[in-house]
Design a protein around this motif. Structure first.
Motif, mmCIF file in Angstrom:
data_model
loop_
_atom_site.group_PDB
_atom_site.id
_atom_site.type_symbol
_atom_site.label_atom_id
_atom_site.label_comp_id
_atom_site.label_asym_id
_atom_site.label_seq_id
_atom_site.Cartn_x
_atom_site.Cartn_y
_atom_site.Cartn_z
ATOM 1 N N GLY A 160 -21.414 90.827 43.363
ATOM 2 C CA GLY A 160 -22.764 90.298 43.114
ATOM 3 C C GLY A 160 -23.748 90.710 44.189
ATOM 4 N N GLU A 161 -23.338 90.590 45.454
ATOM 5 C CA GLU A 161 -24.221 90.978 46.554
ATOM 6 C C GLU A 161 -24.487 92.485 46.539
ATOM 7 O OE1 GLU A 161 -25.951 89.266 48.459
ATOM 8 O OE2 GLU A 161 -26.646 90.797 49.859
ATOM 9 N N ALA A 162 -23.481 93.274 46.189
ATOM 10 C CA ALA A 162 -23.672 94.725 46.111
ATOM 11 C C ALA A 162 -24.659 95.092 45.004
ATOM 12 C CB ALA A 162 -22.329 95.413 45.880
ATOM 13 N N LEU A 163 -24.549 94.440 43.834
ATOM 14 C CA LEU A 163 -25.499 94.698 42.742
ATOM 15 C C LEU A 163 -26.922 94.372 43.176
ATOM 16 C CD1 LEU A 163 -23.461 93.222 39.751
ATOM 17 C CD2 LEU A 163 -24.048 95.625 40.069
ATOM 18 N N ARG A 164 -27.092 93.226 43.828
ATOM 19 C CA ARG A 164 -28.428 92.831 44.282
ATOM 20 C C ARG A 164 -28.980 93.825 45.303
ATOM 21 N NH1 ARG A 164 -30.919 91.048 48.332
ATOM 22 N NH2 ARG A 164 -29.018 91.042 49.577
ATOM 23 N N ALA A 165 -28.142 94.261 46.238
ATOM 24 C CA ALA A 165 -28.595 95.186 47.288
ATOM 25 C C ALA A 165 -29.068 96.505 46.686
ATOM 26 C CB ALA A 165 -27.472 95.420 48.293
ATOM 27 N N ILE A 166 -28.305 97.057 45.746
ATOM 28 C CA ILE A 166 -28.703 98.320 45.122
ATOM 29 C C ILE A 166 -29.945 98.125 44.269
ATOM 30 C CG2 ILE A 166 -28.011 100.120 43.501
ATOM 31 C CD1 ILE A 166 -25.138 99.708 44.427
ATOM 32 N N GLY A 167 -29.954 97.082 43.441
ATOM 33 C CA GLY A 167 -31.085 96.854 42.544
ATOM 34 C C GLY A 167 -32.389 96.653 43.283
ATOM 35 N N GLU A 168 -32.398 95.782 44.305
ATOM 36 C CA GLU A 168 -33.640 95.488 45.016
ATOM 37 C C GLU A 168 -34.099 96.667 45.867
ATOM 38 O OE1 GLU A 168 -33.237 90.623 45.375
ATOM 39 O OE2 GLU A 168 -33.110 91.849 47.178
ATOM 40 N N SER A 171 -22.834 90.399 37.263
ATOM 41 C CA SER A 171 -24.119 90.939 36.814
ATOM 42 C C SER A 171 -25.229 90.434 37.707
ATOM 43 C CB SER A 171 -24.410 90.536 35.358
ATOM 44 O OG SER A 171 -23.430 91.045 34.485
ATOM 45 N N TRP A 172 -26.343 91.133 37.644
ATOM 46 C CA TRP A 172 -27.550 90.746 38.411
ATOM 47 C C TRP A 172 -28.774 91.209 37.634
ATOM 48 C CZ3 TRP A 172 -31.194 94.322 40.018
ATOM 49 C CH2 TRP A 172 -32.221 93.833 40.837
ATOM 50 N N GLN A 173 -29.852 90.421 37.676
ATOM 51 C CA GLN A 173 -31.116 90.848 37.082
ATOM 52 C C GLN A 173 -32.269 90.445 37.993
ATOM 53 O OE1 GLN A 173 -32.300 88.958 33.411
ATOM 54 N NE2 GLN A 173 -31.223 87.049 33.890
ATOM 55 N N ALA A 174 -33.296 91.282 38.025
ATOM 56 C CA ALA A 174 -34.485 91.008 38.827
ATOM 57 C C ALA A 174 -35.269 89.861 38.194
ATOM 58 C CB ALA A 174 -35.364 92.255 38.930
ATOM 59 N N ASP A 201 -36.052 89.426 31.676
ATOM 60 C CA ASP A 201 -35.134 88.471 31.058
ATOM 61 C C ASP A 201 -34.144 89.270 30.220
ATOM 62 O OD1 ASP A 201 -35.412 85.702 28.650
ATOM 63 O OD2 ASP A 201 -33.755 86.417 29.912
ATOM 64 N N ALA A 202 -32.993 89.538 30.806
ATOM 65 C CA ALA A 202 -31.965 90.311 30.126
ATOM 66 C C ALA A 202 -30.715 89.468 29.918
ATOM 67 C CB ALA A 202 -31.637 91.571 30.922
ATOM 68 N N SER A 203 -30.899 88.155 29.768
ATOM 69 C CA SER A 203 -29.749 87.244 29.704
ATOM 70 C C SER A 203 -28.857 87.553 28.497
ATOM 71 C CB SER A 203 -30.229 85.793 29.668
ATOM 72 O OG SER A 203 -31.168 85.604 28.625
#
Length: 739
Positions: A157-165, A187-190, A194-196
């Motif tokens: 989760g932290e890796a997804l957030r780091a790459i996405g942001e 999963s992670w979304q900005a 809204d991609a729920s």
């Protein structure tokens, strides 16, 4: 088909951006001069051509489907907002542009599409420099997440957030192999999307090898890219992606022990052309995440073995220590853009965390090997370290063999004997120092950057400390990779700074060069006006020539003001803005300024009113103060044309206050702070002339003078710009009458 633009054509031809107009058939109906230049097509050649000649062949299907949909249904997906796309010149060369589409009705109510096209070449160069930093930040954050976590699920989760942001993707999924399919475990979304439902569908879906974007990355063990997943034939979640507004996407595998262990997947809300640099970066990241997962697995085995033997416990502690060191080293390497300072800090960090002493040899920008750091854990050996650094440069044959090592693999010498030291020493003194510093085990690893050598990191242990093993060698390899990336980042930053300095030097030289002919021209105009005033010429002719000379004089003064603005930008950027203080009578100065504006005020149909309090004086820079007030007055006349412009001065609490008010168009509240920025404007550039530098120069000058500037405005009712100055006492007169 052609479009008759009439009086609009010169205006379109004067634009710096390319403009292309197409009709229902998707063929070029008009192209301005900038478009001809941008695509290297003649206007006569381009008109009548299909729009697809201006884009790479791979973009043709995507363009045609979108164009047909719009012409048939009027559905607008990218109309009215800038998008980055690939374009193609006449000779087939590709480049990136910013495209903005709009429509207007043509003859017989035919729907015409207008494309405004801007070349992104310069912006891309700057973005690449910034991208190096953001990708490095994302890389370090992901590795740190996997290093710090106990399980893959904790880190994902932290890796997804780091790459996405950091890299500005809005949705991310992390897929892990389970048997013969991939399952989404994180999963992670900005916040802005809204991609729920799309994420829920991803969590419910199992993908086989080769199926969808993650399945392709699994099968190929290489990153996979989709310009638009909605149009993909092999993307089972396409309806949910369309619902969430997701289009461009990429995925890259995490390789563990030679096979795909997991897949990262990311999405954006617009179609995306392939970014080869990004794919190269995530390939390396996937390999390093795989190494982190390998270490994570090893640590898990070590923790299980701790209950069986003390040896396993000690090994686990060493592995944990290495992991902490890598996390700290990653933070150090990302904290500075001075690569020599960074490498010295890495050497200091390695001692005593992983070695008794450490040396770093780097290849400078001229290709010369140079030792940039030596650190030893024993302070008593400081004299030996200084001798080693001062008198024994890197052994070229030794360093050269390391630099040419295949793929930059570490060289491990678990046991270093005294005979080995004697063979490596450059002489008796060198051998004495090596023995004194202690070296019984050694790991040396090249720093490889883009396949080229960047330096060598050497870790040494002395007697009494366990010899290095394969784990230490891997640690040294990871450290060298991060150090090489830091060196590249620092060099790119230095090149960017050099480019900025070159730009400022150019502004300074150009401004000074322009002032010389302007000064001569201004003198000639003044001489012409004086000659006309004295000449006994035909009155109508003299009057007409005098009017022309006056117009020429105004244009020269306007051009001189623009050049002065450029020169002030150069001086402010270089930090060489000096003040020359003298005694100034504020009312007298403003009257002088007002006199120079008589023609401008009359030409704008304004009425200038002065409300000046006498006796206000202080020690100020007369020229700079006049420039600030002139800039206020220039704005008031420009934006308050046809109305009253008032200048008022007052002394209030030991301060001198100058206020310039107009009754013009005013300024919106959200623009009040922005207008003092460099090249900022609160109105469209096409409506009012100028560089957008006047108020920025006001801010620079008032800051230099210790003054305060403020603005109050209401749209449609005008603006008031005020200046507050300290009224420092005039210099005392000396007995000889001077001061």
């Amino acid at each position: 088909m052609t479009v008759a633009l009439g009086e609009s054509q010169p205006l379109l031809d004067a634009l710096a951006d390319g403009v292309i107009i197409t009709g229902r058939a998707g063929r070029v109906a008009y192209a301005n001069r900038a478009a001809e230049k941008l695509f290297a097509w003649g206007r006569g050649e381009l008109v009548g051509q299909p729009l697809t000649v201006l884009m790479p062949p791979r973009m043709h299907p995507l363009h045609q489907s979108g164009f047909n949909r719009y012409m048939a249904t009027g559905e607008q997906r990218i109309m009215g907002r800038p998008v980055r796309v690939a374009a193609q010149r006449k000779d087939g060369g590709e480049f990136e542009v910013e495209l903005t589409l709009s429509t207007f009705p043509g003859p017989a109510n035919e729907k015409l599409v207008v494309a405004a096209i801007r070349d992104l070449g310069d912006r891309i160069a700057l973005e690449r420099s910034a991208a190096v930093q953001t990708r490095l930040a994302a890389h370090n954050a992901v590795i740190a997440a996997f290093v710090a976590a106990n399980t893959v699920e904790d880190a994902a989760g932290e890796a997804l957030r780091a790459i996405g942001e950091n890299l500005r993707w809005v949705v991310g999924n992390f897929w892990v192999r389970s048997g013969d399919e991939l399952r989404c475990i994180a999963s992670w979304q900005a916040a802005e999307v809204d991609a729920s439902r799309f994420i829920a569908r991803s969590t419910e879906t199992g993908l086989r090898e080769g199926e969808g974007l993650p399945g392709r990355a699994w099968r190929d063990r290489h990153p996979a890219w989709s310009e638009d997943v909605v149009l993909e034939g092999n993307f089972p979640r396409a309806p949910f992606a369309r619902e969430a507004g997701l289009h461009g996407a990429f995925a890259f595998p995490v390789i563990v022990e030679g096979s795909t262990y997991a897949v990262f997947e990311f999405f954006r809300v617009s179609p995306q052309v392939v970014d080869e640099e990004l794919l190269g970066a995530v390939t390396a990241l996937g390999a390093q995440v795989g190494q982190s997962i390998e270490r994570m697995r090893a640590q898990a085995r070590q923790r299980e073995a701790m209950v069986l033997a003390d040896a396993a416990r000690l090994e686990a502690e060493r592995a944990e220590s290495r992991a902490r060191f890598l996390a700290e080293a990653s933070a150090v390497l990302s904290s500075s853009l001075d690569y020599e300072q960074t490498l010295r800090r890495v050497a200091e960090l390695a001692v005593p965390a992983v070695a008794d002493w450490c040396t770093v040899v780097a290849v400078d920008e001229r290709g010369v090997l140079r030792r940039v750091a030596v650190a030893h854990r024993d302070p008593a050996k400081a004299d030996l370290v200084r001798e080693y650094q001062a008198h024994f440069p890197p052994a070229l044959h030794r360093a050269g063999s390391l630099l040419s090592a295949a793929a930059g693999k570490p060289i491990l010498q678990a046991v270093v004997s005294d005979a080995d030291l004697a063979a490596a020493a450059q002489g008796p003194e060198h051998l004495r120092i090596l023995r004194g510093m202690g070296c019984s085990s050694c790991v040396m690893v090249p720093m490889i950057l883009r396949g080229e050598p960047a330096g060598v990191i050497s870790l040494m242990n002395g007697p009494g400390r366990p010899p290095f093993d394969d784990g230490d060698a891997r640690l040294a390899g990871d450290l060298a990779q991060r150090a090489a990336m830091a060196v590249e980042n620092a060099r790119l930053y230095r090149k960017a700074q050099d480019a900025v300095r070159l730009r400022d030097d150019f502004l300074s030289v150009a401004s000074h060069e322009l002032r010389t002919p302007l000064t001569s021209l201004s003198l000639q105009v003044a001489m012409l006006i004086r000659m006309l005033a004295r000449a006994d010429a035909n009155p109508p002719t003299a009057h007409a020539v005098r009017e022309k000379a006056a117009i020429l004089d105004r244009q020269v003064r306007r051009l001189k003001k623009l050049v002065d603005h450029l020169l002030d930008v150069s001086r402010a950027s270089a930090g060489v803005l000096h003040l020359e203080l003298e005694d100034v009578d504020l009312a007298a100065l403003i009257r002088e300024i007002a006199a120079t504006f008589e023609e401008d005020v009359a030409a704008a149909g304004c009425q200038l009113k002065l409300d000046l309090q006498e006796g206000i004086a202080g020690r100020w820079d007369r020229l700079r103060l006049a420039q600030v007030i002139s800039n206020f007055l220039t704005n008031a006349v420009k934006y308050g044309a046809g109305g009253v412009v008032a200048i008022r001065t007052r002394a209030e609490g030991g301060k001198a206050v100058v206020a310039v008010r107009d009754h013009g168009i005013g300024i919106a509240e959200q623009d009040l702070d922005r207008i003092f920025g460099r090249f900022e404007r609160a109105v469209p550039a096409g409506h009012y002339a100028g560089l957008g530098l006047g108020l920025w120069i006001v801010r620079v000058l008032t800051d230099a003078m210790g003054a305060k500037v403020a603005v109050h405005s209401e749209p449609g009712k005008g603006s008031t710009f005020s200046l507050e100055l300290e009224m420092a006492p005039a210099a005392p007169a000396l007995p000889d009458g001077s001061s």
